[in-house]
Design a protein around this motif. Structure first.
Motif, PDB file in Angstrom:
ATOM      1  N   GLU A  69      15.734 -14.292   8.678  1.00 13.70           N
ATOM      2  CA  GLU A  69      14.916 -13.738   9.756  1.00 13.70           C
ATOM      3  C   GLU A  69      14.711 -12.236   9.546  1.00 13.70           C
ATOM      4  OE1 GLU A  69      16.718 -14.599  13.484  1.00 13.70           O
ATOM      5  OE2 GLU A  69      16.288 -16.758  13.379  1.00 13.70           O
ATOM      6  N   PRO A  70      13.619 -11.685  10.073  1.00 14.07           N
ATOM      7  CA  PRO A  70      13.366 -10.247   9.904  1.00 14.07           C
ATOM      8  C   PRO A  70      14.533  -9.370  10.346  1.00 14.07           C
ATOM      9  CG  PRO A  70      11.408 -11.318  10.750  1.00 14.07           C
ATOM     10  CD  PRO A  70      12.492 -12.364  10.749  1.00 14.07           C
ATOM     11  N   GLY A  71      15.102  -9.672  11.504  1.00  8.17           N
ATOM     12  CA  GLY A  71      16.221  -8.862  11.980  1.00  8.17           C
ATOM     13  C   GLY A  71      17.437  -8.959  11.085  1.00  8.17           C
ATOM     14  N   GLU A  72      17.649 -10.133  10.498  1.00  7.44           N
ATOM     15  CA  GLU A  72      18.790 -10.307   9.591  1.00  7.44           C
ATOM     16  C   GLU A  72      18.595  -9.531   8.301  1.00  7.44           C
ATOM     17  OE1 GLU A  72      21.141 -13.747   7.031  1.00  7.44           O
ATOM     18  OE2 GLU A  72      19.670 -14.362   8.556  1.00  7.44           O
ATOM     19  N   LEU A  73      17.365  -9.554   7.770  1.00  5.46           N
ATOM     20  CA  LEU A  73      17.110  -8.785   6.551  1.00  5.46           C
ATOM     21  C   LEU A  73      17.308  -7.298   6.816  1.00  5.46           C
ATOM     22  CD1 LEU A  73      16.283  -8.766   3.598  1.00  5.46           C
ATOM     23  CD2 LEU A  73      13.885  -8.709   4.315  1.00  5.46           C
ATOM     24  N   ALA A  74      16.852  -6.840   7.970  1.00  8.72           N
ATOM     25  CA  ALA A  74      17.050  -5.442   8.327  1.00  8.72           C
ATOM     26  C   ALA A  74      18.541  -5.112   8.461  1.00  8.72           C
ATOM     27  CB  ALA A  74      16.324  -5.124   9.624  1.00  8.72           C
ATOM     28  N   ALA A  75      19.316  -6.043   9.022  1.00 10.08           N
ATOM     29  CA  ALA A  75      20.757  -5.823   9.167  1.00 10.08           C
ATOM     30  C   ALA A  75      21.421  -5.738   7.789  1.00 10.08           C
ATOM     31  CB  ALA A  75      21.375  -6.948   9.993  1.00 10.08           C
ATOM     32  N   ARG A  76      20.973  -6.564   6.850  1.00  7.66           N
ATOM     33  CA  ARG A  76      21.520  -6.494   5.497  1.00  7.66           C
ATOM     34  C   ARG A  76      21.191  -5.152   4.846  1.00  7.66           C
ATOM     35  NH1 ARG A  76      21.203 -12.308   2.381  1.00  7.66           N
ATOM     36  NH2 ARG A  76      21.665 -13.667   4.169  1.00  7.66           N
ATOM     37  N   ALA A  77      19.982  -4.675   5.098  1.00  9.78           N
ATOM     38  CA  ALA A  77      19.592  -3.375   4.563  1.00  9.78           C
ATOM     39  C   ALA A  77      20.477  -2.268   5.122  1.00  9.78           C
ATOM     40  CB  ALA A  77      18.126  -3.094   4.880  1.00  9.78           C
ATOM     41  N   GLN A  78      20.742  -2.306   6.419  1.00 10.01           N
ATOM     42  CA  GLN A  78      21.601  -1.298   7.036  1.00 10.01           C
ATOM     43  C   GLN A  78      23.022  -1.363   6.491  1.00 10.01           C
ATOM     44  OE1 GLN A  78      20.973  -0.601  11.432  1.00 10.01           O
ATOM     45  NE2 GLN A  78      19.725  -2.456  11.201  1.00 10.01           N
ATOM     46  N   ALA A  79      23.515  -2.562   6.249  1.00 10.18           N
ATOM     47  CA  ALA A  79      24.880  -2.720   5.739  1.00 10.18           C
ATOM     48  C   ALA A  79      25.032  -2.127   4.343  1.00 10.18           C
ATOM     49  CB  ALA A  79      25.246  -4.199   5.725  1.00 10.18           C
ATOM     50  N   LEU A  80      23.922  -1.972   3.628  1.00 10.92           N
ATOM     51  CA  LEU A  80      23.965  -1.433   2.267  1.00 10.92           C
ATOM     52  C   LEU A  80      23.763   0.078   2.219  1.00 10.92           C
ATOM     53  CD1 LEU A  80      21.951  -4.264   0.487  1.00 10.92           C
ATOM     54  CD2 LEU A  80      24.363  -3.709   0.121  1.00 10.92           C
ATOM     55  N   ARG A  81      23.670   0.693   3.359  1.00 12.44           N
ATOM     56  CA  ARG A  81      23.509   2.161   3.385  1.00 12.44           C
ATOM     57  C   ARG A  81      24.616   2.898   2.628  1.00 12.44           C
ATOM     58  NH1 ARG A  81      21.079   3.393   9.484  1.00 12.44           N
ATOM     59  NH2 ARG A  81      19.121   4.301   8.734  1.00 12.44           N
ATOM     60  N   PRO A  82      25.868   2.473   2.735  1.00 11.46           N
ATOM     61  CA  PRO A  82      26.916   3.176   1.986  1.00 11.46           C
ATOM     62  C   PRO A  82      26.727   3.135   0.467  1.00 11.46           C
ATOM     63  CG  PRO A  82      27.881   1.836   3.722  1.00 11.46           C
ATOM     64  CD  PRO A  82      26.440   1.470   3.651  1.00 11.46           C
ATOM     65  N   ARG A  83      25.913   2.201  -0.018  1.00 10.71           N
ATOM     66  CA  ARG A  83      25.637   2.098  -1.449  1.00 10.71           C
ATOM     67  C   ARG A  83      24.341   2.816  -1.829  1.00 10.71           C
ATOM     68  NH1 ARG A  83      26.268  -4.066  -3.200  1.00 10.71           N
ATOM     69  NH2 ARG A  83      25.643  -3.114  -5.193  1.00 10.71           N
ATOM     70  N   GLY A  84      23.829   3.632  -0.905  1.00 10.13           N
ATOM     71  CA  GLY A  84      22.637   4.435  -1.184  1.00 10.13           C
ATOM     72  C   GLY A  84      21.334   3.795  -0.793  1.00 10.13           C
ATOM     73  N   ASN A  85      21.383   2.659  -0.078  1.00  5.60           N
ATOM     74  CA  ASN A  85      20.145   1.971   0.289  1.00  5.60           C
ATOM     75  C   ASN A  85      19.368   2.727   1.361  1.00  5.60           C
ATOM     76  OD1 ASN A  85      18.226  -0.158   0.355  1.00  5.60           O
ATOM     77  ND2 ASN A  85      19.174  -0.902   2.229  1.00  5.60           N
ATOM     78  N   ILE A  86      18.052   2.855   1.142  1.00  3.28           N
ATOM     79  CA  ILE A  86      17.214   3.579   2.101  1.00  3.28           C
ATOM     80  C   ILE A  86      16.311   2.658   2.917  1.00  3.28           C
ATOM     81  CG2 ILE A  86      17.224   5.702   0.726  1.00  3.28           C
ATOM     82  CD1 ILE A  86      14.298   4.926  -0.110  1.00  3.28           C
ATOM     83  N   GLY A  87      16.295   1.347   2.590  1.00  3.08           N
ATOM     84  CA  GLY A  87      15.409   0.467   3.351  1.00  3.08           C
ATOM     85  C   GLY A  87      15.147  -0.838   2.632  1.00  3.08           C
TER      86      GLY A  87
END
Length: 275
Positions: free
Chosen positions: A96-114
């Motif tokens: 789901e869109p919200g789940e993909l966004a949550a996965r993106a946020q969880a990867l912020r510590p690894r340098g993910n921007i979006g």
């Protein structure tokens, strides 16, 4: 009863339960729906430079997501297993869109921007891109679209306000070459002009031997892009035999470098890829 799909230049007239040229949109009998909505075939955390984006948040990572379907038929497609697939023809997981966004946020510590919408043609399923992009924006993260730029204004109206950067495949600069790919150069040029006014845009041109590798074509391409803005980055990349185009060898490296020099006469930022 037939319903016309107006997402792209093909304007497919679809009977009930018929799927369009892109293999991603179907007439349910009442309306056209994206059958690839939320069906993710590929998901990876990539360097932003791999999109390729050379001048947008360099040194960062981005969660790259792809589905299935495409509205072109490039015989040299690198991702034909998913881009040329239809419903049920490739492995996919529903996210789901919200789940993909949550996965993106969880990867912020690894340098993910979006999130980067990529691998297949994301805009044949633009509704999922729009819905996910809203969650990404709300989280203060970036939306990147890697596209062939072959969709209509109503799609752009939905997508551009939510987009931070695009890499656009500008396949060549002749109507004849685009016709071979099942596309339309005029549609792509219009898309690029609109996108360049709304977000960061970089372009990629794959140099295919005997197709779009003349100095005159690249000169005209770069001159046209420079007329929009000489600051738009252009990636000149080397062709390797793929899928249905194995009748020729890889592009001569000297040709790639020479065409890049031609493009630099009109553009400030020209990058070379696959060499």
């Amino acid at each position: 009863m037939k319903i016309r799909c107006d997402v792209c230049m093909h304007h497919c007239e679809l009977d009930r339960e018929q799927t369009g040229f892109c293999r991603a949109r179907k007439n349910t009998g009442e309306r056209i729906i994206p059958v690839n909505y939320g069906k993710i075939t590929s998901l990876a955390l990539d360097p932003i430079e791999k999109k390729p984006l050379a001048m947008f948040c360099p040194g960062t990572m981005i969660l790259s997501a792809g589905s299935f379907g495409c509205n072109l038929r490039c015989p040299f497609c690198q991702n034909h297993e998913i881009s040329m697939a239809g419903e049920g023809e490739s492995e996919a997981a529903y996210i789901e869109p919200g789940e993909l966004a949550a996965r993106a946020q969880a990867l912020r510590p690894r340098g993910n921007i979006g999130v980067a919408y990529t691998y297949n043609e994301p805009l044949v399923g633009w509704e999922y891109v729009r819905d996910t992009a809203r969650f990404i924006r709300a989280a203060g993260m970036k939306n990147v679209i890697v596209t062939n730029a072959s969709v209509t204004d109503p799609v752009l109206d939905e997508i551009l306000p939510l987009t931070d950067a695009m890499n656009i495949d500008l396949k060549g600069f002749t109507d004849q070459f685009y016709a071979k790919l099942g596309g339309d150069l005029g549609t792509v040029r219009h898309f690029i002009q609109r996108a360049a006014e709304a977000c960061h845009v970089e372009l990629t041109t794959l140099i295919v031997p005997g197709e779009n590798d003349s100095e005159q074509e690249i000169k005209e391409l770069a001159s046209w892009v420079g007329g929009i803005s000489s600051d738009i980055p252009l990636h000149i990349t080397r062709f390797f035999p793929r899928w249905k185009m194995t009748d020729r060898g890889a592009t001569d490296i000297r040709t790639v470098y020479s065409l890049a020099e031609t493009a630099r006469k009109s553009l400030k930022h020209v990058f070379i890829g696959n060499c």
